[in-house]
Design a protein around this motif. Structure first.
Motif, PDB file in Angstrom:
ATOM      1  N   MET A 166       0.885  -0.805  -0.205  1.00 18.12           N
ATOM      2  CA  MET A 166      -0.124   0.073   0.038  1.00 18.12           C
ATOM      3  C   MET A 166       0.556   1.142   0.108  1.00 18.12           C
ATOM      4  O   MET A 166       1.888   1.497   0.715  1.00 18.12           O
ATOM      5  N   ASP A 167       0.192   2.241  -0.433  1.00 19.91           N
ATOM      6  CA  ASP A 167       1.068   3.562  -0.331  1.00 19.91           C
ATOM      7  C   ASP A 167       1.115   3.835   0.412  1.00 19.91           C
ATOM      8  O   ASP A 167       0.309   4.554   1.240  1.00 19.91           O
ATOM      9  N   PRO A 168       2.320   4.610   1.013  1.00 24.17           N
ATOM     10  CA  PRO A 168       2.188   5.625   2.375  1.00 24.17           C
ATOM     11  C   PRO A 168       1.568   6.617   2.537  1.00 24.17           C
ATOM     12  O   PRO A 168       0.770   6.912   3.472  1.00 24.17           O
ATOM     13  N   TYR A 169       1.678   7.280   1.431  1.00 24.60           N
ATOM     14  CA  TYR A 169       1.244   8.785   0.357  1.00 24.60           C
ATOM     15  C   TYR A 169      -0.414   9.097   1.058  1.00 24.60           C
ATOM     16  O   TYR A 169      -0.664   9.185   0.677  1.00 24.60           O
ATOM     17  N   SER A 170      -0.562   7.099   0.691  1.00 22.24           N
ATOM     18  CA  SER A 170      -2.676   7.281   1.099  1.00 22.24           C
ATOM     19  C   SER A 170      -2.872   6.892   2.225  1.00 22.24           C
ATOM     20  O   SER A 170      -4.063   7.146   2.706  1.00 22.24           O
ATOM     21  N   ILE A 171      -1.724   7.088   3.065  1.00 19.30           N
ATOM     22  CA  ILE A 171      -1.868   6.519   4.294  1.00 19.30           C
ATOM     23  C   ILE A 171      -2.219   8.163   5.191  1.00 19.30           C
ATOM     24  O   ILE A 171      -2.741   8.380   6.320  1.00 19.30           O
ATOM     25  N   ILE A 172      -0.525   8.227   5.518  1.00 22.30           N
ATOM     26  CA  ILE A 172      -0.164   9.982   5.749  1.00 22.30           C
ATOM     27  C   ILE A 172      -1.207  10.523   4.597  1.00 22.30           C
ATOM     28  O   ILE A 172      -0.318  10.876   4.036  1.00 22.30           O
ATOM     29  N   VAL A 173      -2.066  11.681   5.513  1.00 20.48           N
ATOM     30  CA  VAL A 173      -2.307  12.850   4.418  1.00 20.48           C
ATOM     31  C   VAL A 173      -1.642  14.243   4.871  1.00 20.48           C
ATOM     32  O   VAL A 173      -0.620  14.371   4.409  1.00 20.48           O
ATOM     33  N   ALA A 191       3.881   3.010   7.288  1.00 20.44           N
ATOM     34  CA  ALA A 191       4.422   3.649   5.860  1.00 20.44           C
ATOM     35  C   ALA A 191       5.163   4.538   6.325  1.00 20.44           C
ATOM     36  O   ALA A 191       5.915   5.271   5.631  1.00 20.44           O
ATOM     37  N   PHE A 192       5.036   4.908   7.603  1.00 26.14           N
ATOM     38  CA  PHE A 192       6.116   6.346   8.395  1.00 26.14           C
ATOM     39  C   PHE A 192       7.522   5.348   8.137  1.00 26.14           C
ATOM     40  O   PHE A 192       8.129   6.758   7.519  1.00 26.14           O
ATOM     41  N   GLU A 193       7.495   4.277   8.596  1.00 25.80           N
ATOM     42  CA  GLU A 193       8.930   4.096   8.129  1.00 25.80           C
ATOM     43  C   GLU A 193       9.001   3.782   7.158  1.00 25.80           C
ATOM     44  O   GLU A 193      10.422   4.167   6.695  1.00 25.80           O
ATOM     45  N   ASP A 194       8.401   3.484   5.814  1.00 27.25           N
ATOM     46  CA  ASP A 194       8.906   3.579   4.403  1.00 27.25           C
ATOM     47  C   ASP A 194       9.619   5.059   4.210  1.00 27.25           C
ATOM     48  O   ASP A 194      10.176   5.235   2.933  1.00 27.25           O
ATOM     49  N   MET A 195       8.271   6.105   4.507  1.00 27.28           N
ATOM     50  CA  MET A 195       8.303   6.985   3.812  1.00 27.28           C
ATOM     51  C   MET A 195       9.731   8.340   4.679  1.00 27.28           C
ATOM     52  O   MET A 195      10.361   8.691   3.690  1.00 27.28           O
ATOM     53  N   PHE A 196       9.893   7.954   5.479  1.00 25.68           N
ATOM     54  CA  PHE A 196      11.447   8.678   6.170  1.00 25.68           C
ATOM     55  C   PHE A 196      12.543   7.915   6.721  1.00 25.68           C
ATOM     56  O   PHE A 196      13.445   8.790   7.009  1.00 25.68           O
ATOM     57  N   ASP A 197      12.303   6.405   6.154  1.00 21.53           N
ATOM     58  CA  ASP A 197      13.430   5.523   6.633  1.00 21.53           C
ATOM     59  C   ASP A 197      13.833   5.707   8.218  1.00 21.53           C
ATOM     60  O   ASP A 197      15.058   5.822   7.996  1.00 21.53           O
ATOM     61  N   ALA A 244      11.308  16.676  11.156  1.00 23.95           N
ATOM     62  CA  ALA A 244      10.502  17.819  10.674  1.00 23.95           C
ATOM     63  C   ALA A 244      11.219  19.359   9.705  1.00 23.95           C
ATOM     64  O   ALA A 244      10.274  19.659   9.022  1.00 23.95           O
ATOM     65  N   MET A 245      12.823  19.197   9.658  1.00 23.51           N
ATOM     66  CA  MET A 245      13.336  20.168   9.478  1.00 23.51           C
ATOM     67  C   MET A 245      13.499  20.043   8.285  1.00 23.51           C
ATOM     68  O   MET A 245      12.969  20.413   6.874  1.00 23.51           O
ATOM     69  N   LYS A 246      13.343  18.751   7.386  1.00 24.51           N
ATOM     70  CA  LYS A 246      13.062  17.639   5.954  1.00 24.51           C
ATOM     71  C   LYS A 246      11.718  18.101   5.183  1.00 24.51           C
ATOM     72  O   LYS A 246      11.968  18.027   4.337  1.00 24.51           O
ATOM     73  N   MET A 247      10.279  18.478   6.426  1.00 24.66           N
ATOM     74  CA  MET A 247       8.962  18.266   5.802  1.00 24.66           C
ATOM     75  C   MET A 247       9.307  20.519   5.670  1.00 24.66           C
ATOM     76  O   MET A 247       7.863  19.919   4.995  1.00 24.66           O
ATOM     77  N   GLY A 248       9.865  20.683   6.290  1.00 27.74           N
ATOM     78  CA  GLY A 248      10.436  22.311   6.450  1.00 27.74           C
ATOM     79  C   GLY A 248       9.566  22.924   7.188  1.00 27.74           C
ATOM     80  O   GLY A 248       8.052  23.800   7.443  1.00 27.74           O
ATOM     81  N   VAL A 249       8.995  22.585   8.539  1.00 25.65           N
ATOM     82  CA  VAL A 249       8.058  22.716   9.673  1.00 25.65           C
ATOM     83  C   VAL A 249       8.752  23.936  10.219  1.00 25.65           C
ATOM     84  O   VAL A 249       8.515  25.433  10.320  1.00 25.65           O
ATOM     85  N   PHE A 250      10.134  23.855   9.987  1.00 22.57           N
ATOM     86  CA  PHE A 250      11.365  25.070  11.461  1.00 22.57           C
ATOM     87  C   PHE A 250      11.726  25.550   9.963  1.00 22.57           C
ATOM     88  O   PHE A 250      11.807  25.309   8.790  1.00 22.57           O
TER      89      PHE A 250
END
Length: 87
Positions: free
Chosen positions: A1-8, A42-48, A81-87
């Motif tokens: 299953m696609d991790p991006y379909s689980i984590i919005v 899904a989270f472990e796949d997305m961010f290793d 969080a920095m990779k996602m651009g939160v900070f």
């Protein structure tokens, strides 16, 4: 299953920002039908990274499902969080 379909999307509030620093924990809006093991995978796949635990909550006011994802000690929630651009 696609991790991006689980984590919005990430949930960014003052409480979730404090959890990043204090608890090494991130908060995400997830698909309502996803269970904890699917969210963890899904989270472990997305961010290793390695996830220690996942807690979920369905908000009664909006019906949105939130996942509180605590990372293991060797991984940093601030880095993600920095990779996602939160900070």
């Amino acid at each position: 299953m696609d991790p991006y379909s689980i984590i919005v999307k990430p949930q960014l509030t003052e409480k979730s920002m404090n959890a990043i620093d204090q608890n090494n924990e991130l908060t995400f809006v997830v698909r309502r039908t996803a269970n904890k093991s699917q969210i963890k995978r899904a989270f472990e796949d997305m961010f290793d990274v390695k996830v220690e635990r996942v807690n979920t909550q369905i908000r009664s006011t909006t019906g949105v499902k939130l996942a509180y994802i605590k990372l293991k000690e060797e991984d940093s929630a601030e880095d993600i969080a920095m990779k996602m651009g939160v900070f």
